[in-house]
Write a protein that holds these residues in place. Structure first.
Motif, short mmCIF file in Angstrom:
data_model
loop_
_atom_site.label_atom_id
_atom_site.label_comp_id
_atom_site.label_asym_id
_atom_site.label_seq_id
_atom_site.Cartn_x
_atom_site.Cartn_y
_atom_site.Cartn_z
N PHE A 54 0.82 -1.21 0.00
CA PHE A 54 0.00 0.00 0.00
C PHE A 54 0.86 1.28 0.00
O PHE A 54 0.54 2.26 0.67
N THR A 55 1.94 1.26 -0.76
CA THR A 55 2.87 2.39 -0.72
C THR A 55 2.22 3.71 -1.14
O THR A 55 2.52 4.77 -0.58
N SER A 56 1.32 3.65 -2.14
CA SER A 56 0.72 4.91 -2.62
C SER A 56 -0.19 5.54 -1.57
O SER A 56 -0.30 6.77 -1.50
N ILE A 57 -0.84 4.70 -0.77
CA ILE A 57 -1.76 5.23 0.25
C ILE A 57 -0.96 5.87 1.38
O ILE A 57 -1.25 7.00 1.80
N PHE A 58 0.04 5.16 1.86
CA PHE A 58 0.89 5.74 2.91
C PHE A 58 1.58 7.00 2.41
O PHE A 58 1.69 8.00 3.15
N SER A 59 2.06 6.99 1.17
CA SER A 59 2.75 8.16 0.63
C SER A 59 1.84 9.38 0.58
O SER A 59 2.29 10.52 0.76
N ALA A 60 0.56 9.15 0.32
CA ALA A 60 -0.38 10.27 0.29
C ALA A 60 -0.50 10.94 1.66
O ALA A 60 -0.88 12.12 1.76
N TYR A 61 -0.16 10.19 2.70
CA TYR A 61 -0.12 10.74 4.05
C TYR A 61 1.28 11.22 4.43
O TYR A 61 1.51 11.64 5.57
N GLY A 62 2.22 11.14 3.48
CA GLY A 62 3.57 11.65 3.71
C GLY A 62 4.43 10.76 4.56
O GLY A 62 5.33 11.24 5.27
N VAL A 63 4.21 9.43 4.49
CA VAL A 63 4.94 8.52 5.36
C VAL A 63 5.17 7.19 4.67
O VAL A 63 4.42 6.79 3.76
N SER A 64 6.21 6.49 5.07
CA SER A 64 6.37 5.07 4.78
C SER A 64 6.59 4.39 6.12
O SER A 64 7.49 4.78 6.87
N PRO A 65 5.79 3.40 6.47
CA PRO A 65 5.86 2.81 7.81
C PRO A 65 7.19 2.15 8.15
O PRO A 65 7.47 1.93 9.33
N TYR A 66 8.00 1.83 7.14
CA TYR A 66 9.24 1.10 7.42
C TYR A 66 10.49 1.96 7.25
O TYR A 66 11.60 1.44 7.21
N TYR A 104 10.51 7.17 13.46
CA TYR A 104 10.21 5.97 12.68
C TYR A 104 8.80 6.08 12.13
O TYR A 104 7.83 6.30 12.87
N GLY A 105 8.66 5.91 10.83
CA GLY A 105 7.37 6.12 10.17
C GLY A 105 6.25 5.26 10.70
O GLY A 105 5.09 5.68 10.73
N GLY A 106 6.57 4.05 11.11
CA GLY A 106 5.54 3.10 11.51
C GLY A 106 4.77 3.47 12.75
O GLY A 106 3.69 2.92 12.99
N ILE A 107 5.29 4.41 13.56
CA ILE A 107 4.60 4.75 14.81
C ILE A 107 4.09 6.19 14.79
O ILE A 107 3.72 6.73 15.83
N THR A 108 4.05 6.79 13.61
CA THR A 108 3.59 8.17 13.51
C THR A 108 2.07 8.25 13.36
O THR A 108 1.40 7.27 13.03
N GLU A 109 1.56 9.43 13.58
CA GLU A 109 0.12 9.66 13.40
C GLU A 109 -0.28 9.53 11.93
O GLU A 109 -1.42 9.17 11.62
N GLN A 110 0.65 9.82 11.03
CA GLN A 110 0.35 9.65 9.61
C GLN A 110 0.05 8.19 9.28
O GLN A 110 -0.88 7.88 8.51
N THR A 111 0.82 7.28 9.89
CA THR A 111 0.57 5.86 9.66
C THR A 111 -0.77 5.45 10.27
O THR A 111 -1.53 4.68 9.67
#
Length: 532
Positions: free
Chosen positions: A237-249, A262-269
Protein backbone atom coordinates in the motif's frame (compact mmCIF):
# COMPACT_ATOMS: atom_id res chain seq x y z
CA UNK A 1 34.40 -5.26 19.22
CA UNK A 2 37.36 -7.61 18.88
CA UNK A 3 38.04 -9.30 15.61
CA UNK A 4 37.73 -13.00 16.47
CA UNK A 5 38.23 -14.95 13.25
CA UNK A 6 40.12 -17.86 14.83
CA UNK A 7 37.68 -18.27 17.68
CA UNK A 8 34.63 -18.12 15.39
CA UNK A 9 36.04 -20.62 12.96
CA UNK A 10 37.26 -22.94 15.68
CA UNK A 11 33.81 -23.32 17.17
CA UNK A 12 32.24 -24.56 13.94
CA UNK A 13 31.59 -28.27 13.48
CA UNK A 14 33.61 -30.28 11.01
CA UNK A 15 30.29 -31.38 9.57
CA UNK A 16 30.22 -28.06 7.75
CA UNK A 17 33.08 -29.24 5.59
CA UNK A 18 30.86 -31.89 4.09
CA UNK A 19 28.25 -29.31 3.15
CA UNK A 20 30.74 -27.46 0.97
CA UNK A 21 29.98 -29.81 -1.86
CA UNK A 22 26.71 -27.93 -2.37
CA UNK A 23 28.16 -24.43 -2.20
CA UNK A 24 29.09 -24.13 -5.86
CA UNK A 25 32.86 -23.91 -5.46
CA UNK A 26 34.60 -24.29 -8.78
CA UNK A 27 38.06 -25.50 -9.70
CA UNK A 28 38.04 -24.26 -13.26
CA UNK A 29 38.38 -27.70 -14.86
CA UNK A 30 35.10 -27.67 -16.73
CA UNK A 31 35.15 -27.21 -20.48
CA UNK A 32 35.10 -23.68 -21.84
CA UNK A 33 32.15 -22.46 -23.83
CA UNK A 34 33.22 -22.66 -27.46
CA UNK A 35 32.74 -19.02 -28.38
CA UNK A 36 35.95 -17.01 -28.78
CA UNK A 37 37.90 -16.95 -32.00
CA UNK A 38 41.45 -15.81 -32.54
CA UNK A 39 40.16 -12.50 -33.88
CA UNK A 40 37.99 -11.82 -30.84
CA UNK A 41 40.29 -12.96 -28.03
CA UNK A 42 41.06 -10.22 -25.54
CA UNK A 43 44.64 -9.04 -25.93
CA UNK A 44 46.60 -8.50 -22.73
CA UNK A 45 47.09 -4.83 -21.93
CA UNK A 46 50.47 -5.50 -20.29
CA UNK A 47 53.54 -7.47 -21.18
CA UNK A 48 53.48 -9.95 -18.32
CA UNK A 49 56.26 -12.12 -19.69
CA UNK A 50 56.80 -15.18 -17.52
CA UNK A 51 55.12 -13.66 -14.46
CA UNK A 52 52.80 -16.20 -12.87
CA UNK A 53 49.11 -15.25 -12.93
CA UNK A 54 47.48 -14.15 -9.69
CA UNK A 55 44.69 -16.47 -8.54
CA UNK A 56 41.48 -14.71 -7.55
CA UNK A 57 38.57 -16.51 -5.88
CA UNK A 58 35.45 -14.75 -7.13
CA UNK A 59 32.13 -15.37 -5.37
CA UNK A 60 28.80 -14.01 -6.55
CA UNK A 61 25.12 -14.90 -6.71
CA UNK A 62 24.14 -12.69 -9.65
CA UNK A 63 23.82 -14.60 -12.94
CA UNK A 64 26.34 -17.34 -12.14
CA UNK A 65 27.87 -18.67 -15.36
CA UNK A 66 26.86 -22.12 -16.55
CA UNK A 67 30.49 -23.23 -16.74
CA UNK A 68 33.89 -22.40 -15.37
CA UNK A 69 36.58 -21.29 -17.77
CA UNK A 70 33.91 -19.43 -19.73
CA UNK A 71 34.50 -16.79 -22.37
CA UNK A 72 34.25 -13.68 -20.17
CA UNK A 73 36.42 -15.30 -17.52
CA UNK A 74 39.08 -16.11 -20.14
CA UNK A 75 39.12 -12.54 -21.43
CA UNK A 76 39.61 -11.06 -17.96
CA UNK A 77 42.28 -13.61 -17.18
CA UNK A 78 44.17 -12.82 -20.37
CA UNK A 79 43.96 -9.05 -20.01
CA UNK A 80 45.05 -8.90 -16.37
CA UNK A 81 47.22 -12.02 -16.04
CA UNK A 82 45.01 -13.63 -13.42
CA UNK A 83 43.41 -17.03 -12.88
CA UNK A 84 39.84 -16.87 -11.60
CA UNK A 85 38.34 -19.53 -9.36
CA UNK A 86 34.56 -19.15 -9.47
CA UNK A 87 32.28 -19.60 -6.49
CA UNK A 88 28.89 -19.80 -8.18
CA UNK A 89 25.99 -19.28 -5.80
CA UNK A 90 22.25 -19.25 -6.43
CA UNK A 91 20.54 -16.07 -5.37
CA UNK A 92 17.81 -17.80 -3.39
CA UNK A 93 20.21 -19.81 -1.24
CA UNK A 94 23.48 -17.89 -1.41
CA UNK A 95 23.62 -16.74 2.23
CA UNK A 96 23.31 -20.19 3.76
CA UNK A 97 25.90 -21.74 1.45
CA UNK A 98 28.27 -18.81 1.66
CA UNK A 99 28.23 -18.95 5.45
CA UNK A 100 29.23 -22.60 5.16
CA UNK A 101 32.25 -21.54 3.14
CA UNK A 102 33.24 -18.91 5.65
CA UNK A 103 32.77 -21.29 8.56
CA UNK A 104 35.18 -23.73 6.93
CA UNK A 105 37.84 -21.06 6.54
CA UNK A 106 37.40 -20.77 2.76
CA UNK A 107 37.28 -17.00 2.42
CA UNK A 108 36.99 -15.77 -1.18
CA UNK A 109 38.79 -12.70 -2.43
CA UNK A 110 35.60 -11.10 -3.78
CA UNK A 111 32.38 -11.45 -1.78
CA UNK A 112 28.82 -11.76 -3.22
CA UNK A 113 27.15 -8.53 -4.21
CA UNK A 114 23.96 -9.35 -2.27
CA UNK A 115 25.63 -8.98 1.14
CA UNK A 116 24.02 -6.30 3.31
CA UNK A 117 25.07 -3.94 6.09
CA UNK A 118 24.49 -6.48 8.83
CA UNK A 119 26.72 -8.92 6.97
CA UNK A 120 29.41 -6.27 6.67
CA UNK A 121 29.44 -5.46 10.37
CA UNK A 122 29.33 -9.13 11.36
CA UNK A 123 32.14 -10.13 9.01
CA UNK A 124 34.25 -7.13 10.03
CA UNK A 125 33.88 -8.07 13.71
CA UNK A 126 34.77 -11.68 12.91
CA UNK A 127 37.85 -10.71 10.93
CA UNK A 128 36.62 -12.07 7.60
CA UNK A 129 36.74 -8.99 5.35
CA UNK A 130 39.47 -6.52 4.47
CA UNK A 131 39.51 -2.86 5.36
CA UNK A 132 40.55 -0.74 2.38
CA UNK A 133 41.72 2.88 2.66
CA UNK A 134 39.53 5.28 0.72
CA UNK A 135 42.63 6.89 -0.78
CA UNK A 136 43.69 3.57 -2.30
CA UNK A 137 40.33 3.06 -4.01
CA UNK A 138 40.42 6.59 -5.38
CA UNK A 139 43.96 5.99 -6.66
CA UNK A 140 43.43 2.63 -8.37
CA UNK A 141 39.81 3.22 -9.38
CA UNK A 142 39.87 6.92 -10.37
CA UNK A 143 37.06 6.80 -12.95
CA UNK A 144 34.86 4.80 -10.60
CA UNK A 145 35.50 7.35 -7.83
CA UNK A 146 34.48 10.20 -10.18
CA UNK A 147 31.22 8.45 -11.09
CA UNK A 148 30.53 7.72 -7.41
CA UNK A 149 31.03 11.36 -6.49
CA UNK A 150 28.61 12.41 -9.22
CA UNK A 151 25.98 9.85 -8.18
CA UNK A 152 26.18 10.04 -4.40
CA UNK A 153 29.32 11.24 -2.56
CA UNK A 154 27.69 10.16 0.69
CA UNK A 155 27.90 6.51 -0.39
CA UNK A 156 31.35 6.30 1.20
CA UNK A 157 29.74 6.62 4.63
CA UNK A 158 27.89 3.34 4.21
CA UNK A 159 31.07 1.28 4.41
CA UNK A 160 32.59 3.24 7.29
CA UNK A 161 32.52 1.11 10.43
CA UNK A 162 34.74 1.20 13.51
CA UNK A 163 36.72 3.95 11.81
CA UNK A 164 37.60 1.92 8.70
CA UNK A 165 36.22 1.43 5.19
CA UNK A 166 35.17 -2.17 4.60
CA UNK A 167 34.96 -2.40 0.85
CA UNK A 168 34.31 -0.53 -2.36
CA UNK A 169 31.24 1.74 -2.20
CA UNK A 170 28.34 0.45 -4.25
CA UNK A 171 25.16 2.14 -5.43
CA UNK A 172 22.03 1.14 -7.32
CA UNK A 173 20.75 4.34 -8.98
CA UNK A 174 17.32 2.92 -9.94
CA UNK A 175 16.63 2.77 -6.20
CA UNK A 176 16.30 6.55 -6.24
CA UNK A 177 13.26 6.33 -8.48
CA UNK A 178 9.84 6.40 -6.86
CA UNK A 179 7.10 3.79 -7.19
CA UNK A 180 4.29 4.99 -9.44
CA UNK A 181 0.64 3.86 -9.32
CA UNK A 182 -0.60 1.95 -12.35
CA UNK A 183 -4.11 1.36 -13.70
CA UNK A 184 -5.99 -0.84 -16.12
CA UNK A 185 -6.70 1.91 -18.65
CA UNK A 186 -9.53 -0.11 -20.20
CA UNK A 187 -11.27 -0.17 -16.83
CA UNK A 188 -10.70 3.55 -16.26
CA UNK A 189 -12.43 4.41 -19.52
CA UNK A 190 -15.23 1.97 -18.75
CA UNK A 191 -16.04 3.84 -15.51
CA UNK A 192 -15.79 7.26 -17.13
CA UNK A 193 -12.21 8.33 -16.35
CA UNK A 194 -10.14 9.63 -19.26
CA UNK A 195 -7.03 9.90 -17.10
CA UNK A 196 -5.79 8.40 -13.84
CA UNK A 197 -6.96 9.92 -10.56
CA UNK A 198 -4.77 12.59 -9.02
CA UNK A 199 -6.00 12.62 -5.44
CA UNK A 200 -6.66 10.05 -2.74
CA UNK A 201 -10.37 10.86 -2.85
CA UNK A 202 -10.47 10.30 -6.60
CA UNK A 203 -8.66 6.97 -6.16
CA UNK A 204 -11.35 5.93 -3.66
CA UNK A 205 -13.99 6.70 -6.26
CA UNK A 206 -12.09 4.76 -8.94
CA UNK A 207 -11.61 1.67 -6.76
CA UNK A 208 -15.25 1.75 -5.71
CA UNK A 209 -16.35 1.74 -9.34
CA UNK A 210 -13.82 -0.98 -10.20
CA UNK A 211 -15.68 -3.14 -7.67
CA UNK A 212 -19.27 -2.14 -8.29
CA UNK A 213 -19.57 -1.09 -11.95
CA UNK A 214 -18.53 -4.34 -13.68
CA UNK A 215 -15.47 -2.83 -15.46
CA UNK A 216 -14.57 -6.16 -17.12
CA UNK A 217 -18.08 -6.47 -18.59
CA UNK A 218 -18.74 -10.06 -17.54
CA UNK A 219 -22.00 -9.25 -15.71
CA UNK A 220 -20.57 -10.53 -12.40
CA UNK A 221 -19.36 -8.72 -9.31
CA UNK A 222 -16.02 -10.52 -9.14
CA UNK A 223 -13.42 -7.76 -9.12
CA UNK A 224 -11.46 -5.85 -6.48
CA UNK A 225 -9.92 -2.46 -6.75
CA UNK A 226 -6.45 -3.41 -5.57
CA UNK A 227 -4.29 -5.88 -3.74
CA UNK A 228 -0.89 -5.43 -2.08
CA UNK A 229 2.46 -7.13 -1.65
CA UNK A 230 1.82 -8.69 1.73
CA UNK A 231 4.90 -10.89 1.43
CA UNK A 232 7.08 -7.75 1.37
CA UNK A 233 5.27 -5.30 3.64
CA UNK A 234 7.67 -2.42 2.95
CA UNK A 235 6.03 -2.32 -0.51
CA UNK A 236 2.50 -2.79 0.82
CA UNK A 237 0.00 0.00 0.00
CA UNK A 238 2.87 2.39 -0.72
CA UNK A 239 0.72 4.91 -2.62
CA UNK A 240 -1.76 5.23 0.25
CA UNK A 241 0.89 5.74 2.91
CA UNK A 242 2.75 8.16 0.63
CA UNK A 243 -0.38 10.27 0.29
CA UNK A 244 -0.12 10.74 4.05
CA UNK A 245 3.57 11.65 3.71
CA UNK A 246 4.94 8.52 5.36
CA UNK A 247 6.37 5.07 4.78
CA UNK A 248 5.86 2.81 7.81
CA UNK A 249 9.24 1.10 7.42
CA UNK A 250 11.44 4.16 6.96
CA UNK A 251 12.99 6.67 9.33
CA UNK A 252 12.02 10.20 8.37
CA UNK A 253 12.94 13.67 9.59
CA UNK A 254 9.96 15.13 11.39
CA UNK A 255 8.89 18.38 9.71
CA UNK A 256 7.72 19.68 13.09
CA UNK A 257 11.27 19.73 14.46
CA UNK A 258 10.98 16.52 16.40
CA UNK A 259 14.08 15.03 14.84
CA UNK A 260 14.31 11.61 13.22
CA UNK A 261 11.22 9.45 13.79
CA UNK A 262 10.21 5.97 12.68
CA UNK A 263 7.37 6.12 10.17
CA UNK A 264 5.54 3.10 11.51
CA UNK A 265 4.60 4.75 14.81
CA UNK A 266 3.59 8.17 13.51
CA UNK A 267 0.12 9.66 13.40
CA UNK A 268 0.35 9.65 9.61
CA UNK A 269 0.57 5.86 9.66
CA UNK A 270 -2.36 5.65 12.07
CA UNK A 271 -4.45 7.79 9.72
CA UNK A 272 -3.43 5.81 6.63
CA UNK A 273 -4.38 2.57 8.36
CA UNK A 274 -7.81 3.98 9.19
CA UNK A 275 -8.34 4.69 5.50
CA UNK A 276 -7.10 1.26 4.45
CA UNK A 277 -9.34 -0.48 6.96
CA UNK A 278 -12.33 1.50 5.68
CA UNK A 279 -11.52 0.49 2.11
CA UNK A 280 -11.06 -3.14 3.16
CA UNK A 281 -14.46 -3.14 4.85
CA UNK A 282 -15.96 -1.68 1.68
CA UNK A 283 -14.57 -4.60 -0.30
CA UNK A 284 -12.12 -2.54 -2.34
CA UNK A 285 -9.03 -4.53 -1.27
CA UNK A 286 -8.52 -8.16 -2.21
CA UNK A 287 -8.37 -10.11 1.10
CA UNK A 288 -5.69 -12.37 -0.38
CA UNK A 289 -3.21 -9.48 -0.25
CA UNK A 290 -1.83 -11.00 2.95
CA UNK A 291 -0.14 -13.83 1.05
CA UNK A 292 0.48 -12.01 -2.23
CA UNK A 293 3.86 -11.40 -3.81
CA UNK A 294 4.65 -9.94 -7.22
CA UNK A 295 3.75 -13.16 -9.02
CA UNK A 296 0.25 -13.16 -7.57
CA UNK A 297 -0.18 -9.42 -8.17
CA UNK A 298 0.89 -9.88 -11.78
CA UNK A 299 -1.55 -12.74 -12.22
CA UNK A 300 -4.51 -10.91 -10.67
CA UNK A 301 -3.96 -7.79 -12.76
CA UNK A 302 -3.56 -9.67 -16.03
CA UNK A 303 -6.62 -11.83 -15.28
CA UNK A 304 -8.63 -8.69 -14.51
CA UNK A 305 -9.31 -9.41 -10.87
CA UNK A 306 -7.82 -6.05 -9.83
CA UNK A 307 -7.34 -2.80 -11.74
CA UNK A 308 -4.76 -0.93 -9.65
CA UNK A 309 -1.13 -1.68 -8.69
CA UNK A 310 1.10 0.65 -6.70
CA UNK A 311 4.56 -0.97 -6.57
CA UNK A 312 5.71 -0.23 -10.10
CA UNK A 313 8.90 1.61 -10.99
CA UNK A 314 8.87 3.53 -14.26
CA UNK A 315 10.60 0.70 -16.15
CA UNK A 316 7.70 -1.62 -15.30
CA UNK A 317 5.54 0.46 -17.65
CA UNK A 318 7.77 -0.35 -20.59
CA UNK A 319 6.20 -2.65 -23.16
CA UNK A 320 8.74 -5.44 -22.58
CA UNK A 321 8.41 -5.47 -18.77
CA UNK A 322 7.54 -8.96 -17.55
CA UNK A 323 5.91 -7.43 -14.48
CA UNK A 324 2.40 -6.22 -15.36
CA UNK A 325 2.83 -4.42 -18.69
CA UNK A 326 3.94 -7.07 -21.20
CA UNK A 327 1.60 -9.84 -19.98
CA UNK A 328 -1.24 -7.30 -19.78
CA UNK A 329 -0.64 -6.08 -23.33
CA UNK A 330 -0.67 -9.68 -24.54
CA UNK A 331 -4.25 -9.88 -23.25
CA UNK A 332 -5.29 -6.56 -24.74
CA UNK A 333 -5.07 -4.62 -21.47
CA UNK A 334 -3.53 -1.16 -21.67
CA UNK A 335 -1.58 -0.12 -18.57
CA UNK A 336 -1.32 3.58 -17.75
CA UNK A 337 0.90 5.22 -15.16
CA UNK A 338 -0.60 7.70 -12.77
CA UNK A 339 1.06 10.35 -10.66
CA UNK A 340 1.56 9.98 -6.90
CA UNK A 341 -1.69 10.80 -5.17
CA UNK A 342 -2.30 14.06 -3.36
CA UNK A 343 -3.73 13.34 0.07
CA UNK A 344 -3.52 14.80 3.56
CA UNK A 345 0.23 15.45 3.12
CA UNK A 346 -0.58 17.84 0.28
CA UNK A 347 2.43 16.81 -1.82
CA UNK A 348 3.09 14.13 -4.47
CA UNK A 349 5.28 11.75 -2.48
CA UNK A 350 6.48 8.46 -3.97
CA UNK A 351 8.11 5.65 -2.01
CA UNK A 352 11.79 5.17 -2.91
CA UNK A 353 14.19 2.60 -1.51
CA UNK A 354 17.25 4.77 -2.21
CA UNK A 355 20.42 3.91 -4.09
CA UNK A 356 22.89 3.20 -1.29
CA UNK A 357 23.91 -0.38 -0.70
CA UNK A 358 26.46 -2.24 1.34
CA UNK A 359 29.93 -2.00 -0.24
CA UNK A 360 31.52 -4.72 -2.32
CA UNK A 361 33.61 -6.60 0.22
CA UNK A 362 36.97 -8.35 -0.18
CA UNK A 363 38.42 -11.18 1.90
CA UNK A 364 40.55 -10.31 4.92
CA UNK A 365 43.60 -12.02 3.40
CA UNK A 366 43.86 -9.15 0.93
CA UNK A 367 44.86 -6.75 3.69
CA UNK A 368 48.31 -8.39 3.55
CA UNK A 369 48.38 -8.91 -0.22
CA UNK A 370 48.76 -5.49 -1.83
CA UNK A 371 49.48 -6.91 -5.26
CA UNK A 372 46.31 -9.02 -5.48
CA UNK A 373 44.13 -6.36 -3.88
CA UNK A 374 45.27 -3.70 -6.32
CA UNK A 375 44.91 -6.11 -9.24
CA UNK A 376 41.27 -6.68 -8.23
CA UNK A 377 40.74 -2.93 -8.04
CA UNK A 378 42.13 -2.56 -11.57
CA UNK A 379 39.80 -5.27 -12.88
CA UNK A 380 36.77 -3.72 -11.18
CA UNK A 381 37.69 -0.32 -12.59
CA UNK A 382 37.84 -1.77 -16.10
CA UNK A 383 34.60 -3.76 -16.03
CA UNK A 384 32.60 -0.91 -14.49
CA UNK A 385 33.94 2.17 -16.32
CA UNK A 386 35.46 0.96 -19.60
CA UNK A 387 32.89 0.49 -22.40
CA UNK A 388 34.61 -2.66 -23.68
CA UNK A 389 34.76 -4.23 -20.24
CA UNK A 390 31.23 -3.16 -19.37
CA UNK A 391 29.67 -4.50 -22.57
CA UNK A 392 31.48 -7.82 -22.36
CA UNK A 393 30.67 -8.51 -18.71
CA UNK A 394 27.03 -7.40 -18.90
CA UNK A 395 25.86 -8.10 -22.45
CA UNK A 396 28.26 -10.84 -23.53
CA UNK A 397 29.61 -11.48 -27.01
CA UNK A 398 28.41 -9.49 -30.00
CA UNK A 399 26.95 -11.84 -32.59
CA UNK A 400 26.36 -14.52 -29.98
CA UNK A 401 24.50 -12.91 -27.07
CA UNK A 402 23.51 -9.65 -28.70
CA UNK A 403 23.59 -7.57 -31.87
CA UNK A 404 24.44 -3.90 -32.07
CA UNK A 405 21.43 -2.17 -33.61
CA UNK A 406 21.64 1.61 -33.96
CA UNK A 407 24.21 1.68 -31.19
CA UNK A 408 22.18 -0.45 -28.77
CA UNK A 409 23.04 -3.95 -27.57
CA UNK A 410 19.89 -5.85 -28.51
CA UNK A 411 19.78 -9.31 -26.87
CA UNK A 412 19.43 -12.32 -29.12
CA UNK A 413 16.81 -14.94 -28.37
CA UNK A 414 17.19 -18.67 -27.99
CA UNK A 415 19.04 -20.86 -25.53
CA UNK A 416 22.39 -20.46 -27.26
CA UNK A 417 22.20 -16.69 -26.73
CA UNK A 418 21.82 -17.02 -22.95
CA UNK A 419 24.43 -14.81 -21.27
CA UNK A 420 25.10 -17.47 -18.64
CA UNK A 421 26.75 -19.57 -21.32
CA UNK A 422 29.41 -16.96 -21.97
CA UNK A 423 29.79 -15.75 -18.38
CA UNK A 424 28.12 -12.38 -18.97
CA UNK A 425 25.21 -10.92 -17.03
CA UNK A 426 27.32 -9.08 -14.40
CA UNK A 427 28.67 -12.02 -12.38
CA UNK A 428 32.09 -10.50 -13.11
CA UNK A 429 30.81 -6.93 -12.84
CA UNK A 430 29.42 -6.37 -9.35
CA UNK A 431 29.65 -2.59 -9.80
CA UNK A 432 27.64 -2.57 -13.02
CA UNK A 433 25.32 0.30 -12.09
CA UNK A 434 27.91 3.01 -11.41
CA UNK A 435 27.92 4.39 -14.97
CA UNK A 436 24.37 5.29 -15.92
CA UNK A 437 25.60 6.57 -19.27
CA UNK A 438 26.57 3.03 -20.31
CA UNK A 439 23.14 1.73 -19.37
CA UNK A 440 21.40 4.50 -21.31
CA UNK A 441 23.77 4.31 -24.28
CA UNK A 442 24.08 0.57 -24.76
CA UNK A 443 21.21 -1.28 -23.15
CA UNK A 444 18.20 1.03 -22.79
CA UNK A 445 16.11 1.47 -25.91
CA UNK A 446 15.25 4.95 -27.08
CA UNK A 447 11.53 4.50 -26.55
CA UNK A 448 12.25 3.39 -22.96
CA UNK A 449 14.32 6.53 -22.37
CA UNK A 450 11.43 8.59 -23.73
CA UNK A 451 9.03 6.76 -21.41
CA UNK A 452 11.25 7.53 -18.42
CA UNK A 453 11.37 11.18 -19.37
CA UNK A 454 7.59 11.25 -19.66
CA UNK A 455 6.46 9.53 -16.46
CA UNK A 456 9.41 9.43 -14.03
CA UNK A 457 9.06 13.02 -12.90
CA UNK A 458 6.90 15.43 -10.95
CA UNK A 459 7.11 13.71 -7.57
CA UNK A 460 9.07 13.89 -4.33
CA UNK A 461 10.95 10.68 -3.46
CA UNK A 462 10.08 9.45 0.01
CA UNK A 463 13.12 7.55 1.27
CA UNK A 464 14.82 6.63 4.51
CA UNK A 465 16.97 9.43 5.91
CA UNK A 466 19.91 7.08 6.43
CA UNK A 467 19.26 4.45 3.77
CA UNK A 468 22.11 2.01 4.43
CA UNK A 469 23.93 2.21 7.76
CA UNK A 470 25.55 -0.09 10.29
CA UNK A 471 23.26 -0.10 13.31
CA UNK A 472 24.09 -2.41 16.19
CA UNK A 473 20.61 -2.01 17.66
CA UNK A 474 19.03 -3.00 14.34
CA UNK A 475 21.07 -6.19 14.26
CA UNK A 476 19.90 -6.93 17.79
CA UNK A 477 16.25 -5.91 17.68
CA UNK A 478 15.06 -5.74 14.08
CA UNK A 479 13.81 -9.32 13.56
CA UNK A 480 11.42 -8.95 16.48
CA UNK A 481 10.44 -5.36 15.62
CA UNK A 482 9.72 -6.24 12.01
CA UNK A 483 7.54 -9.21 12.95
CA UNK A 484 5.68 -7.07 15.48
CA UNK A 485 5.03 -4.39 12.89
CA UNK A 486 4.16 -6.71 9.99
CA UNK A 487 1.61 -8.44 12.17
CA UNK A 488 0.01 -5.27 13.47
CA UNK A 489 -0.22 -3.51 10.11
CA UNK A 490 -1.96 -6.42 8.43
CA UNK A 491 -4.34 -6.91 11.35
CA UNK A 492 -5.13 -3.19 11.36
CA UNK A 493 -6.00 -3.23 7.66
CA UNK A 494 -8.33 -6.23 7.95
CA UNK A 495 -9.88 -4.99 11.19
CA UNK A 496 -8.62 -7.62 13.62
CA UNK A 497 -6.96 -4.80 15.58
CA UNK A 498 -8.12 -1.21 15.73
CA UNK A 499 -6.22 1.97 14.95
CA UNK A 500 -6.98 3.66 18.25
CA UNK A 501 -6.02 1.87 21.46
CA UNK A 502 -4.41 -1.05 19.60
CA UNK A 503 -2.19 1.34 17.64
CA UNK A 504 -1.13 2.95 20.94
CA UNK A 505 -0.32 -0.51 22.31
CA UNK A 506 1.68 -1.43 19.20
CA UNK A 507 3.62 1.85 19.40
CA UNK A 508 4.45 1.34 23.06
CA UNK A 509 5.57 -2.25 22.47
CA UNK A 510 7.68 -1.24 19.48
CA UNK A 511 9.49 1.42 21.49
CA UNK A 512 9.88 -0.74 24.58
CA UNK A 513 11.25 -3.83 22.84
CA UNK A 514 14.11 -2.14 21.01
CA UNK A 515 12.48 0.55 18.88
CA UNK A 516 13.53 3.41 21.16
CA UNK A 517 17.13 2.19 21.25
CA UNK A 518 17.11 1.87 17.46
CA UNK A 519 15.66 5.37 17.03
CA UNK A 520 18.30 6.82 19.34
CA UNK A 521 21.10 5.21 17.35
CA UNK A 522 19.61 6.33 14.02
CA UNK A 523 19.37 9.89 15.36
CA UNK A 524 22.99 9.76 16.46
CA UNK A 525 24.25 8.48 13.10
CA UNK A 526 22.08 10.99 11.24
CA UNK A 527 23.50 13.85 13.33
CA UNK A 528 27.07 12.66 12.71
CA UNK A 529 26.51 12.48 8.96
CA UNK A 530 24.86 15.90 8.94
CA UNK A 531 27.98 17.41 10.51
CA UNK A 532 30.27 15.92 7.85
Amino acid sequence: MKRSKKCWLGNMSIILMVALTTAGCANGNEAATQLPTSNNKQESSDNFGTEAPIEITWANSINPPDNNNNYVQQQIESKFNVKIKNVRLERSTWKEKFNVLLASGQIPDIFPVDADMTDMATWADQGLIASIPREEIEKHMPKYAIHLKAEDPGAWEVGLYQGKYWGIPKVWPPGNDGLLPGYNENWLKEIGYNEPPKTLDELHDVLTKFVNDDPDGNDRKDTYGMTARGQLPIQMFTSIFSAYGVSPYLFINDDDGGGVVYGGITEQTRSALKTLNQWYEEGLIDPEFITADNHQINEKFVNQKIGYVDNLGWISYYKDSAYITKPALEKGIQVVAGTPLIGPAGKPYAFSSGSRQAPLMLGVQLEEDDKKRQKIEQILEWVSTNPEGWLMTTQGVEGVNYDMVEGKAVPRTGTEANVNKTGAGSFYNPLVWINKDFIAEYSTKQDALELEEKINRGYIPLRDDLQAAVLETKTKYWPHLQTLQDTYLIKAVIGEENTDSDFDTFKAQWLKTGGQALTDEVSQVYAERSRN
